[in-house]
Design a protein around this motif. Structure first.
Motif, PDB file in Angstrom:
ATOM      1  N   ILE A  90      62.373  32.828  58.334  1.00  0.00           N
ATOM      2  CA  ILE A  90      60.920  32.788  58.154  1.00  0.00           C
ATOM      3  C   ILE A  90      60.554  31.583  57.296  1.00  0.00           C
ATOM      4  N   ARG A  91      59.550  30.841  57.734  1.00  0.00           N
ATOM      5  CA  ARG A  91      58.953  29.768  56.935  1.00  0.00           C
ATOM      6  C   ARG A  91      57.482  29.700  57.338  1.00  0.00           C
ATOM      7  N   GLU A  92      56.625  30.334  56.548  1.00  0.00           N
ATOM      8  CA  GLU A  92      55.207  30.433  56.850  1.00  0.00           C
ATOM      9  C   GLU A  92      54.392  29.640  55.830  1.00  0.00           C
ATOM     10  N   LEU A  93      53.426  28.878  56.294  1.00  0.00           N
ATOM     11  CA  LEU A  93      52.567  28.051  55.447  1.00  0.00           C
ATOM     12  C   LEU A  93      51.204  28.693  55.266  1.00  0.00           C
ATOM     13  N   GLN A  94      50.707  28.698  54.045  1.00  0.00           N
ATOM     14  CA  GLN A  94      49.324  29.051  53.753  1.00  0.00           C
ATOM     15  C   GLN A  94      48.806  28.067  52.719  1.00  0.00           C
ATOM     16  N   SER A  95      47.532  27.759  52.790  1.00  0.00           N
ATOM     17  CA  SER A  95      46.898  26.832  51.852  1.00  0.00           C
ATOM     18  C   SER A  95      45.899  27.570  50.987  1.00  0.00           C
ATOM     19  N   LEU A  96      45.820  27.132  49.738  1.00  0.00           N
ATOM     20  CA  LEU A  96      44.891  27.720  48.778  1.00  0.00           C
ATOM     21  C   LEU A  96      43.986  26.608  48.280  1.00  0.00           C
ATOM     22  N   PHE A 142      57.101  37.818  42.428  1.00  0.00           N
ATOM     23  CA  PHE A 142      57.077  38.947  43.361  1.00  0.00           C
ATOM     24  C   PHE A 142      57.075  40.228  42.548  1.00  0.00           C
ATOM     25  N   GLN A 143      56.388  41.250  43.041  1.00  0.00           N
ATOM     26  CA  GLN A 143      56.298  42.539  42.372  1.00  0.00           C
ATOM     27  C   GLN A 143      56.813  43.625  43.315  1.00  0.00           C
ATOM     28  N   ALA A 144      57.789  44.396  42.873  1.00  0.00           N
ATOM     29  CA  ALA A 144      58.308  45.504  43.675  1.00  0.00           C
ATOM     30  C   ALA A 144      57.698  46.800  43.144  1.00  0.00           C
ATOM     31  N   VAL A 145      56.417  47.007  43.449  1.00  0.00           N
ATOM     32  CA  VAL A 145      55.693  48.201  42.994  1.00  0.00           C
ATOM     33  C   VAL A 145      54.870  48.765  44.152  1.00  0.00           C
ATOM     34  N   ASN A 146      54.516  50.023  44.042  1.00  0.00           N
ATOM     35  CA  ASN A 146      53.644  50.679  45.020  1.00  0.00           C
ATOM     36  C   ASN A 146      54.109  50.490  46.465  1.00  0.00           C
ATOM     37  N   GLY A 147      55.409  50.586  46.689  1.00  0.00           N
ATOM     38  CA  GLY A 147      55.931  50.524  48.043  1.00  0.00           C
ATOM     39  C   GLY A 147      56.358  49.151  48.517  1.00  0.00           C
ATOM     40  N   THR A 148      56.144  48.104  47.710  1.00  0.00           N
ATOM     41  CA  THR A 148      56.613  46.783  48.125  1.00  0.00           C
ATOM     42  C   THR A 148      58.095  46.636  47.808  1.00  0.00           C
ATOM     43  N   LEU A 149      58.766  45.799  48.566  1.00  0.00           N
ATOM     44  CA  LEU A 149      60.210  45.612  48.426  1.00  0.00           C
ATOM     45  C   LEU A 149      60.536  44.497  47.437  1.00  0.00           C
ATOM     46  N   SER A 207      66.259  40.363  49.333  1.00  0.00           N
ATOM     47  CA  SER A 207      66.151  39.863  50.701  1.00  0.00           C
ATOM     48  C   SER A 207      66.257  38.346  50.778  1.00  0.00           C
ATOM     49  N   GLY A 208      66.347  37.675  49.631  1.00  0.00           N
ATOM     50  CA  GLY A 208      66.412  36.218  49.633  1.00  0.00           C
ATOM     51  C   GLY A 208      65.080  35.556  49.905  1.00  0.00           C
ATOM     52  N   PRO A 252      65.326  34.529  54.867  1.00  0.00           N
ATOM     53  CA  PRO A 252      66.316  34.498  55.951  1.00  0.00           C
ATOM     54  C   PRO A 252      66.016  35.562  56.998  1.00  0.00           C
ATOM     55  N   LYS A 253      66.611  35.381  58.157  1.00  0.00           N
ATOM     56  CA  LYS A 253      66.442  36.349  59.252  1.00  0.00           C
ATOM     57  C   LYS A 253      66.881  37.746  58.825  1.00  0.00           C
ATOM     58  N   THR A 254      67.768  37.836  57.842  1.00  0.00           N
ATOM     59  CA  THR A 254      68.308  39.121  57.396  1.00  0.00           C
ATOM     60  C   THR A 254      67.414  39.837  56.379  1.00  0.00           C
ATOM     61  N   ALA A 255      66.220  39.296  56.113  1.00  0.00           N
ATOM     62  CA  ALA A 255      65.313  39.926  55.145  1.00  0.00           C
ATOM     63  C   ALA A 255      65.026  41.377  55.553  1.00  0.00           C
ATOM     64  N   LEU A 256      64.980  42.248  54.567  1.00  0.00           N
ATOM     65  CA  LEU A 256      64.666  43.650  54.833  1.00  0.00           C
ATOM     66  C   LEU A 256      63.264  43.774  55.398  1.00  0.00           C
ATOM     67  N   GLN A 257      63.087  44.670  56.350  1.00  0.00           N
ATOM     68  CA  GLN A 257      61.766  44.892  56.929  1.00  0.00           C
ATOM     69  C   GLN A 257      60.914  45.702  55.970  1.00  0.00           C
ATOM     70  N   GLY A 258      59.664  45.282  55.817  1.00  0.00           N
ATOM     71  CA  GLY A 258      58.742  46.006  54.967  1.00  0.00           C
ATOM     72  C   GLY A 258      57.725  45.092  54.316  1.00  0.00           C
ATOM     73  N   LEU A 259      57.044  45.643  53.340  1.00  0.00           N
ATOM     74  CA  LEU A 259      55.932  44.973  52.659  1.00  0.00           C
ATOM     75  C   LEU A 259      56.429  44.262  51.403  1.00  0.00           C
ATOM     76  N   TYR A 260      55.966  43.016  51.219  1.00  0.00           N
ATOM     77  CA  TYR A 260      56.294  42.215  50.038  1.00  0.00           C
ATOM     78  C   TYR A 260      54.996  41.702  49.441  1.00  0.00           C
ATOM     79  N   GLY A 261      54.978  41.554  48.130  1.00  0.00           N
ATOM     80  CA  GLY A 261      53.784  41.008  47.498  1.00  0.00           C
ATOM     81  C   GLY A 261      54.062  40.556  46.086  1.00  0.00           C
ATOM     82  N   GLY A 262      53.093  39.877  45.529  1.00  0.00           N
ATOM     83  CA  GLY A 262      53.221  39.382  44.171  1.00  0.00           C
ATOM     84  C   GLY A 262      52.013  38.552  43.792  1.00  0.00           C
ATOM     85  N   TYR A 263      52.215  37.642  42.841  1.00  0.00           N
ATOM     86  CA  TYR A 263      51.124  36.819  42.319  1.00  0.00           C
ATOM     87  C   TYR A 263      51.549  35.375  42.160  1.00  0.00           C
TER      88      TYR A 263
END
Length: 135
Positions: free
Chosen positions: A19-25, A43-50, A55-56, A82-93
Motif C-alpha cells: 500500500i502507498r496512498e497519497l493524501q494532501s492537506l 498512530f493510536q490503537a484505541v476504540n477498535g483500531t489496530l 503491521s509495518g 506491506p501487503k501483509t498488513a493486518l486487515q482492519g481499521l487504523y488511525g491516529g494524528y
C-alpha cells in the motif's frame, strides 16, 4: 473562524500488493506573521483500531512545514504498508507544533481501513432527477 479537518485515506486494498496512498492537506496561516511547525505522526490503537507497528504501517510526511503570513500551502502525506498488513481499521494524528510557540498545537486525525478487497470506483449509471415532467 477556525476550520477543522481530517485526512481519510479511505478503504485500501492489499490485493494488488503493498500500500502507498497519497493524501494532501492544505494548511492556512491567517496571521500576519510567517509560521513554522514541527510535524509528528502518531498512530493510536484505541476504540477498535489496530496497532500500526505490528503491521509495518507508517505515515510519511514532512518533518516540518513553513507557512507564509496570510497564505495556504499544501503538504503531502503517504500511507505506506506491506501487503501483509493486518486487515482492519487504523488511525491516529498528525501533530503540528509551532516552532516559536510550543503552546500552539494542532492535531489532525487520519484514518484508513485495510482489506484484501476495496472498492475504488463504483459506477452507478446515469443521474436521475425526480420531479414532475414539464408539460
Amino acid at each position: 473562524p477556525a476550520r477543522t479537518g481530517a485526512i481519510s485515506f479511505g478503504p485500501v486494498s492489499t490485493a494488488t500488493g503493498n500500500i502507498r496512498e497519497l493524501q494532501s492537506l492544505r494548511v492556512t496561516n491567517a496571521s500576519d506573521e510567517a509560521k513554522s511547525f514541527n510535524v509528528q505522526t502518531s498512530f493510536q490503537a484505541v476504540n477498535g483500531t489496530l496497532p500500526a507497528g505490528a503491521s509495518g504501517m507508517t505515515l510519511q510526511t514532512n518533518a516540518s512545514i513553513s507557512v507564509p503570513a496570510g497564505e495556504t500551502i499544501t503538504s503531502n502525506s503517504f500511507l505506506v504498508a506491506p501487503k501483509t498488513a493486518l486487515q482492519g481499521l487504523y488511525g491516529g494524528y498528525m501533530i503540528f507544533t509551532n516552532k516559536d510557540d510550543s503552546s500552539e498545537v494542532y492535531r489532525v486525525p487520519f484514518g484508513t481501513y485495510v482489506s484484501e478487497q476495496a472498492i475504488a470506483d463504483l459506477p452507478i449509471g446515469q443521474p436521475v432527477i425526480a420531479g414532475t415532467p414539464a408539460s
